[in-house]
Scaffold this motif. Structure first.
Motif, PDB file in Angstrom:
ATOM      1  N   SER A   6       0.831  -1.213   0.000  1.00  0.00           N
ATOM      2  CA  SER A   6       0.000   0.000   0.000  1.00  0.00           C
ATOM      3  C   SER A   6       0.863   1.260   0.000  1.00  0.00           C
ATOM      4  O   SER A   6       0.519   2.259  -0.633  1.00  0.00           O
ATOM      5  N   TYR A  29     -12.256   5.662  -0.062  1.00  0.00           N
ATOM      6  CA  TYR A  29     -12.015   4.331   0.492  1.00  0.00           C
ATOM      7  C   TYR A  29     -10.538   3.937   0.407  1.00  0.00           C
ATOM      8  O   TYR A  29     -10.057   3.134   1.228  1.00  0.00           O
ATOM      9  N   VAL A  33      -8.406   2.554   3.575  1.00  0.00           N
ATOM     10  CA  VAL A  33      -7.566   1.351   3.544  1.00  0.00           C
ATOM     11  C   VAL A  33      -6.192   1.639   4.137  1.00  0.00           C
ATOM     12  O   VAL A  33      -5.708   0.900   5.010  1.00  0.00           O
ATOM     13  N   ARG A  34      -5.567   2.727   3.668  1.00  0.00           N
ATOM     14  CA  ARG A  34      -4.225   3.039   4.157  1.00  0.00           C
ATOM     15  C   ARG A  34      -4.243   3.400   5.636  1.00  0.00           C
ATOM     16  O   ARG A  34      -3.340   3.018   6.393  1.00  0.00           O
ATOM     17  N   SER A  36      -6.379   2.353   7.917  1.00  0.00           N
ATOM     18  CA  SER A  36      -6.608   1.132   8.697  1.00  0.00           C
ATOM     19  C   SER A  36      -5.338   0.299   8.788  1.00  0.00           C
ATOM     20  O   SER A  36      -5.016  -0.250   9.860  1.00  0.00           O
ATOM     21  N   THR A  67     -10.600  -2.735   6.555  1.00  0.00           N
ATOM     22  CA  THR A  67      -9.612  -2.754   5.471  1.00  0.00           C
ATOM     23  C   THR A  67     -10.133  -3.546   4.273  1.00  0.00           C
ATOM     24  O   THR A  67     -10.051  -3.080   3.123  1.00  0.00           O
ATOM     25  N   SER A  70     -13.193  -1.665   2.669  1.00  0.00           N
ATOM     26  CA  SER A  70     -12.778  -0.461   1.943  1.00  0.00           C
ATOM     27  C   SER A  70     -12.013  -0.811   0.677  1.00  0.00           C
ATOM     28  O   SER A  70     -12.142  -0.121  -0.353  1.00  0.00           O
ATOM     29  N   LEU A  71     -11.215  -1.879   0.730  1.00  0.00           N
ATOM     30  CA  LEU A  71     -10.500  -2.311  -0.467  1.00  0.00           C
ATOM     31  C   LEU A  71     -11.479  -2.762  -1.543  1.00  0.00           C
ATOM     32  O   LEU A  71     -11.293  -2.470  -2.743  1.00  0.00           O
ATOM     33  N   HIS A  74     -12.965   0.282  -3.009  1.00  0.00           N
ATOM     34  CA  HIS A  74     -11.984   1.078  -3.745  1.00  0.00           C
ATOM     35  C   HIS A  74     -11.745   0.537  -5.151  1.00  0.00           C
ATOM     36  O   HIS A  74     -11.518   1.305  -6.088  1.00  0.00           O
TER      37      HIS A  74
END
Length: 412
Positions: A6, A29, A33-34, A36, A67, A70-71, A74
């Motif tokens: 990431s 999102y 992710v980042r 989290s 995570t 959200s991934l 995204h």
């Protein structure tokens, strides 16, 4: 690895100088992710786990869920290929979760037997749990279970969300229908259990567990075993003591010498385990009870006092270097009858001179003459200082057949 990927992804995007407005859901999102992942990495610092393990565990689970979700949001929804990885991950998680649930249901005997119940008592400031398990469970020495109390609102409303790993100190050659745990009360539910047990409140809650977990140690091949513990680290050794003595009485192993060294800060810490050690000594009855020696070292005392049956409390810290060299020499192992040879005066002085040379022997890595015929095992469940000392001592004697094992439970 996911965190590093990431970071690389973020650096590539930043270098390309592409505008990423946060009012676009896919970009928002990506930030989640980042964030989290960064928080997950931050939670790996031990201090966060020590503050509140339950809070740490639930936060970790929530961040992992955030995570993955959200991934999924995204990734572009119009392209199926990137989403395949997310779906594979979710499918693998569900399969493993289902397998774990089936295993827990089977080991707890939920549909064929009555649910297990635990009797909780105050054992001189420690918590003693006796779990009646009708199905029976094979647990090897040195293993532990994750205990779950589904419903106990008068102790803690949130008990149904908590699981705790506890060492099992009971042992039997087959399946155990009574599983015993010896628990040091800390913050949270264990402290509340001790409070209610000490005040005579009747507690016989329904419990469930997963396990047994942890590695089992093959001790039968060792002729001599040295166990070193500090504080509640004694709980990690109790099941091994029972197994070794049973094996010696039944002539199932090669072990002919067991020495337990227990370091305590104050005498009150040892009273709770006194009856358990006495039970082990009671079983050590073959050959007039000569296989097991227990020495307890009390930092807060300056006189030698008796401790239960055949155990003695010595003042000050345990002289681990001297004790280790005594056991390595094999001089206290029960040997077959041999012809007695008269010794000269030089032999009588050898041990005294050896004691004076102990530090030099350890520093130089030289090994003394070994009288053992077989291998020696050192098992440790102690604080950082004790583990460091034992590592340094064993390092110079690896070629002499000495092995070191640090048990799953290590007291803080």
């Amino acid at each position: 690895m996911a965190f590093l990927l990431s970071i690389i992804h973020a650096l590539v995007v930043a270098e390309s100088k592409i505008s990423l407005p946060l009012d676009v859901p896919q970009n928002l999102y990506a930030v989640v992710v980042r964030s989290s992942l960064c928080l997950l990495i931050l939670l790996t610092v031990p201090i966060f786990r020590r503050l509140s393990y339950e809070l740490f565990l639930r936060t970790h689970q929530a961040l992992a869920t955030a995570t993955v979700y959200s991934l999924w949001r995204h990734l572009p929804s119009k392209e199926a290929f990137p989403l395949v990885y997310v779906y594979l991950l979710a499918a693998l998680f569900l399969v493993l979760l289902l397998a774990q649930i089936i295993l827990i249901v089977r080991r707890n005997g939920i549909f064929r037997y009555h649910l297990s119940r635990a009797t909780i008592t105050d054992c001189h400031g420690a918590v003693h749990l006796r779990i009646q398990h009708q199905k029976g469970l094979e647990i090897d020495s040195g293993q532990y279970i994750n205990l779950w109390i589904p419903w106990m609102p008068f102790i803690s409303f949130w008990s149904f969300l908590q699981t705790h790993p506890f060492m099992v100190f009971s042992w039997a050659p087959g399946k155990q229908d009574t599983i015993e745990l010896f628990v040091k009360p800390r913050r949270g539910i264990t402290r509340k259990l001790l409070y209610h047990a000490a005040n005579g409140h009747l507690m016989n809650p329904v419990v469930m567990f997963s396990g047994p977990h942890g590695t089992s140690i093959a001790m039968d091949e060792y002729e001599s075993i040295l166990m070193v513990a500090s504080g509640f680290g004694i709980a990690a050794h109790l099941s091994s003591l029972k197994k070794l003595i049973y094996g010696y009485n039944a002539r199932l192993g090669r072990t002919r010498r067991i020495r337990l060294v227990w370091q305590l800060r104050n005498q009150a810490d040892g009273i709770g385990a006194q009856s358990f050690l006495n039970n082990a000594l009671d079983e050590d009855k073959l050959d007039d009870g000569r296989i097991l020696l227990i020495t307890i070292h009390l930092e807060s005392h300056d006189i030698v006092i008796p401790f239960g049956k055949r155990a003695t409390v010595y003042p000050g810290p345990a002289p681990l270097s001297r004790i280790f060299l005594e056991e390595v020499s094999g001089e206290n192992i029960n040997q077959p009858e041999k012809q007695i040879v008269e010794q000269g005066p030089s032999t009588a002085e050898s041990w005294e001179s050896e004691k004076l040379r102990e530090p030099r022997l350890i520093e130089s890595g030289k090994t003394r003459d070994i009288a053992r015929d077989g291998k020696m095992l050192v098992m440790v469940s102690g604080d950082d200082d004790i583990r460091d000392q034992m590592r340094a001592l064993v390092q110079g004697y690896i070629q002499a057949g000495v092995s070191l094992v640090e048990l799953d439970y290590q007291p803080k």
